[in-house]
Each structure stands twice: as structure tokens, then as C-alpha cells.
Design a protein around this motif. Structure first.
Motif, PDB file in Angstrom:
ATOM      1  N   SER A  97       0.356  -1.259   0.477  1.00 26.97           N
ATOM      2  CA  SER A  97      -0.238  -0.537   0.046  1.00 26.97           C
ATOM      3  C   SER A  97       1.004   1.320   0.413  1.00 26.97           C
ATOM      4  O   SER A  97       0.055   2.483  -0.004  1.00 26.97           O
ATOM      5  N   ALA A 125       2.178   3.649  -4.835  1.00 28.52           N
ATOM      6  CA  ALA A 125       1.504   4.021  -4.973  1.00 28.52           C
ATOM      7  C   ALA A 125       0.995   2.553  -6.522  1.00 28.52           C
ATOM      8  O   ALA A 125      -0.050   2.649  -7.096  1.00 28.52           O
ATOM      9  N   GLN A 140      -1.825   0.180  -6.009  1.00 25.18           N
ATOM     10  CA  GLN A 140      -2.720  -0.421  -5.447  1.00 25.18           C
ATOM     11  C   GLN A 140      -3.852  -0.582  -6.099  1.00 25.18           C
ATOM     12  O   GLN A 140      -4.594  -1.502  -5.410  1.00 25.18           O
TER      13      GLN A 140
END
Ligand SMILES: [Fe+2]
Length: 362
Positions: A260, A263, A266
Motif C-alpha cells: 500500500s 502507488a 494500488q
């Protein structure tokens, strides 16, 4: 005395006297003069590259070919050469008509010297503007063409760079997946096989290329959280106690937590967190069911289970493929999404996997 040559003017008139009078006036003003006594002769002169005029003085009424006919041809073939019509005082309507047909201006006979010279000078200035505009238009066209080529080249370079970047990303993630497997020798090659099988299932479902790529990253990293689980637990031959089980199950949450922070990962988080959820809601960590579980996570669940069953684990030998398939079918609607099981079985996707190496490297 005449000024220096400031432009070449072609006088077209069937009346030699007019040619002479007009010619002398313009020569005195510094123009170089050429003349023609008919339309065809005038066109011949203009078409001769050596004597192309900067401006044409054109009589309207000529026997062989009328001034307006010559004007039309000149405007079509030489739009940058301004044409001044020579008309009789009684022909004013005709003069307006020739302006509509593209003449720059008209001069009424008998010609007044000053007016004639000024009109020709204006015509030449107008011609300069036309030539400059034409040059700018060409420049612009050239620029547009070179821009298009540059854009195409840059796009190609960017696509290549993007492909390379994607390849590097995949290599890096594979490496990351292998570090997880290094901790648990029983799972050697497992993550890559889960990636391949998940990708095949997704392709058969009709999932888009972009989503399959995300799915592949998620499948490779689905067990990344095992980094946070004790090696003793991962390699334990006996059945896990309830506490140990809970500790092992935490790998889903740990994995999500690790990824997490980046990016790029994600879109893979749901796969990592929910690949042990069951279709009937009795899995972990969130105990969600059916439609609540992300489709990609459900795909990885089947691929992961099938590959785990057909590989040797610390607590059991590898199952034959047929037995593993029976187990998958038994889990349909309970652990696994029935529609994905059907696609997996009906298309014999299990046959597409590379062979499992069940030699344990300690
Ligand atoms: Fe797992």
C-alpha cells in the motif's frame, strides 16, 4: 532620367500606340517593360520562365482572345501575378466585372501617367504581400509535416521506453516474488505459475489487457506478506495450532500493508488481501463472499489453490492433477466462484502450466 528597375511589367494590348504610350510612362518610372499584342502571345511570354512579369497590364477588348479570358487563365496559373485591366471610359461595368474575376485594379484609357504609375506600384506591393503569405503558408506546411514526423518518432520512442519500463517492472516484481519463495523452499516457482494460470483464466473470461497486467502483478505478489511470517511456521511439517494459523493468515494483511505504500501497486491490493476469501464467506481475513470479492482475487484463489495442491508442501506430497481437479470441483460454490471453476475446467487451463519442480532445495 529613369529610376533603377523596380519591376517587370507586361503590357498586353492590340493597339500598338497604347503599348508605346503606356510603356514610355512606366519605363520613365523605373519599370522594365515587355509587351504583347494579343492574349495568346501574352500567355506565351508569361509561361516562359525567363520573362515572367511582376505585373500585367491587360486590355479588355482584343480581337483574338478577350482580356477577361486571359485574366482567368493568368489567375488560375499564376495567382501571385497581379493583373491591372485597361478599359475604355465607357466600359466601367466591365471593369467592375474584371475585378470580380480577380483583377487587382483597372486603369481607364486614355491613361493618366501618375495614376498609372501609382496603380502599378500598388500592384507590386500587393504582389510582395502575396508572395510573403505564400512563403509563410509553405513554411507552415513544412513545419506541420516535420512536426508530424517528430511527434511520430517521439511517440515510437516513448512506446519503446514504456515497453522497456513495463518489462523492467515485471522483472523486478518477479525478483521480489522469488525472495518470498526463498523463505519457503516448498513454494519455488509457485508465484510465477499462479501468475501464468491467473492470466490464462482472465484471458478466457475476456478481461481487458490492462486489467490482466494488474492481475499478473497481484498474482506474483499475492504472498508477499509471508515476509512477515516466521520461517519456522512456513516450513512446519505438523498441523498448525489455532494461534499459528491466525499468525499465518496475517500474511494477507501484512502483504497489503507492504504494497500500500507504493502507488504502482494500488490496483493489486485487493488481490493480495483477499486471495484467501471463500465464495461462501468463510475465508479470511475479511470473511466477505461471492460478489463482494474482487474478480481478480477470485481468479488468483483458484490458480493458487490448484498450484498448491499439485506441489509438494511441508505437510504433504504433491497431489496428482486429477485429484486436484476433483478438489477444485468439490470447492465450487464453497471456496471457489462456480463461473471461474467452469472456465478453468472446461478450457483445460490447468494443462497450460509449466511443470512443477517438486525437488526441495534446503
Ligand atoms: Fe497466500
Amino acid at each position: 532620367m529613369a529610376d533603377q528597375n523596380i519591376g517587370r511589367v507586361l503590357i498586353v494590348d492590340d493597339d500598338r500606340t497604347i503599348i508605346k504610350v503606356v510603356g514610355i510612362s512606366l519605363e520613365k518610372a523605373g519599370f522594365e517593360i515587355e509587351s504583347a499584342e494579343s492574349g495568346p502571345k501574352a500567355l506565351e511570354l508569361v509561361r516562359d520562365k525567363k520573362s515572367t512579369p511582376d505585373c500585367v497590364l491587360l486590355d479588355y477588348r482584343m480581337p483574338e482572345m478577350s482580356g477577361i479570358d486571359v485574366l482567368e487563365i493568368l489567375k488560375k496559373e499564376y495567382p501571385l501575378i497581379p493583373v491591372i485591366m485597361l478599359t475604355a471610359l465607357t466600359d466601367l461595368e466591365i471593369a467592375v466585372e474584371t475585378m470580380k474575376a480577380g483583377a487587382f485594379d483597372y486603369v481607364v484609357k486614355p491613361v493618366r501617367k501618375v495614376h498609372l504609375t501609382e496603380t502599378v506600384k500598388k500592384a507590386l506591393r500587393y504582389r510582395d504581400v502575396l508572395i510573403e503569405n505564400d512563403w509563410l503558408a509553405n513554411e507552415n506546411e513544412e513545419y506541420q509535416k516535420s512536426l508530424e514526423i517528430k511527434v511520430a518518432n517521439r511517440t515510437h520512442e516513448l512506446i519503446q521506453a514504456y515497453k522497456k519500463l513495463k518489462q523492467t517492472n515485471m522483472e523486478t516484481v518477479k525478483l521480489l516474488a522469488e525472495t518470498i519463495e526463498a523463505k519457503d523452499p516448498y513454494t519455488r516457482g509457485h508465484c510465477n505459475r499462479v501468475r501464468k494460470l491467473s492470466s490464462k483464466i482472465a484471458l478466457n473470461i475476456g478481461i481487458s489487457k490492462d486489467k490482466i497486467e494488474t492481475l499478473e502483478y497481484g498474482a506474483l505478489l499475492h504472498d508477499i506478506g509471508k515476509i512477515g511470517v516466521s520461517e519456522l511456521l512456513l516450513n512446519k511439517h505438523e498441523r498448525l495450532t489455532e494461534t499459528e494459523k491466525r499468525s499465518f493468515q496475517m500474511h494477507t494483511v501484512i502483504g497489503e500493508h507492504i504494497l500500500s505504500t507504493v502507488a504502482f501497486f494500488q490496483p493489486c491490493l485487493k488481490i493480495v488481501r483477499n486471495h484467501h476469501e471463500w465464495y461462501d464467506g468463510t475465508g479470511y481475513p475479511d470473511e466477505i463472499n461471492g460478489k463482494q470479492i474482487d474478480l481478480s482475487a477470485k481468479i488468483v484463489t483458484i490458480a493458487d489453490a490448484f498450484d498448491a495442491m499439485t506441489s509438494t508442501r511441508p505437510y504433504r506430497e504433491a497431489m496428482p492433477v486429477e485429484t486436484a481437479l476433483l478438489e477444485i470441483m468439490k470447492g465450487e460454490g464453497r471456496q471457489f466462484d462456480p463461473s471461474i471453476v467452469n472456465i478453468f475446467i472446461d478450457n483445460e487451463l490447468y494443462k497450460t502450466l509449466p511443470p512443477v519442480i517438486n525437488t526441495i532445495v534446503k
